[in-house]
Write a protein that holds these residues in place. Structure first.
Motif: not given
Length: 308
Positions: A267-277
């Motif tokens: 879940a924490n990794e997936l949140k980086t998708w918001m930053i690193e599109r």
């Protein structure tokens, strides 16, 4: 019993099929002698159908406050140390005693949840990990953002009305209020008071949730934060069930805790998708997540075959 406001159970959110600790109400009981108590033994409630459209909201509020009182009276028949269990896999809600013996049961639907910090409402039908027949009926014209606490009950009443449930059970903690819709709630006779056991065992539950999480990660149209939330909340579910329904099973406790750690990390990794599109739904990253889910599932199945 505790009041709802005094409940300090661990945080839960709308995307998980959680065994929330009870937000118990102050209750009292009375009823006809010799008659099995149900939540409907109270004065006639308001008939919204007979009200004008202008008065619908007020009429609905009166009706459901009456039903809240009915539920309070019903729960007055329960011991002060009673708890509750809910299985969204089975669509079952139960009040239990300190030994997890069922005292009362009902059919359940996940109506909605309210985040006190973000002041947002999420309908049960928006939960990708809950089966359609257990989720509330969709209600489109509800406020979802910037919702004041004083307005939350009115939204819940509207969803409950559309979902044809009898009562609303509120599970509250410091950050979230979760609203469960109950239908056909009844006290159990002494001969029917058996140990609470969800029909779905811990191994089957893990496999079912992992299958849904695989589908969620492949949903490119789903908001990134919704995907991350689904994984985060599934992790919360595993952690809470390791302490609740399946706490007596050593293998279950071990594997559920491992699963909780894994899903929280993803879940924490997936949140980086918001930053690193560029990583959002990146095939390599998605494949890595699916591989880790598979490895955990295989280890869980092997552990499930061991004798406890």
């Amino acid at each position: 019993m505790m009041t709802e406001e005094s409940s300090t159970s661990s945080a839960a959110s709308p995307f998980a099929k959680l065994l929330w600790q009870p937000a118990l109400l102050l209750l009292s009981s009375d009823g006809e002698k010799g008659k099995k108590k149900t939540p409907h033994d109270s004065p006639a409630e308001v008939d919204i159908a007979k009200m004008t459209s202008k008065d619908n909201a007020a009429a609905r509020r009166v009706k459901w406050k009456q039903r809240d009182c009915q539920l309070q009276a019903f729960m007055g028949n329960l011991p002060k140390n009673s708890d509750y269990r809910v299985s969204f896999e089975d669509g079952m809600f139960a009040f239990v005693d300190s030994k997890s013996t069922m005292l009362a049961k009902a059919d359940v639907k996940l109506l909605m949840s309210y985040n006190l910090i973000k002041r947002t409402v999420v309908g049960g039908w928006e939960n990708p990990s809950v089966k359609d027949n257990v989720a509330a009926c969709e209600v489109k014209d509800i406020q979802r953002t910037d919702v004041e606490q004083k307005d939350v009950d009115d939204i819940a009443y509207k969803i409950a009305e559309a979902s044809h449930v009898d009562h609303i059970y509120r599970a509250k903690n410091k950050t979230n209020w979760v609203f469960l819709g109950l239908r056909s709630l009844k006290l159990l006779d002494a001969k029917d008071r058996v140990q609470y056991n969800a029909t779905t065992g811990w191994l089957e539950l893990v496999v079912a949730i992992l299958a849904r999480l695989r589908k969620v990660i492949m949903m490119k149209q789903a908001p990134v934060m919704a995907i991350a939330k689904a994984y985060h909340d599934a992790g919360l579910l595993f952690a809470q069930q390791s302490k609740g329904t399946f706490s007596s099973n050593a293998n279950a406790v071990k594997m559920l805790k491992l699963g909780s750690e894994l899903l929280s990390k993803i879940a924490n990794e997936l949140k980086t998708w918001m930053i690193e599109r560029s990583r959002a739904h990146n095939q390599e990253h998605v494949r890595s997540i699916l591989q880790r889910l598979l490895q955990y599932e295989q280890a869980t199945i092997m552990s499930g075959r061991k004798k406890t």
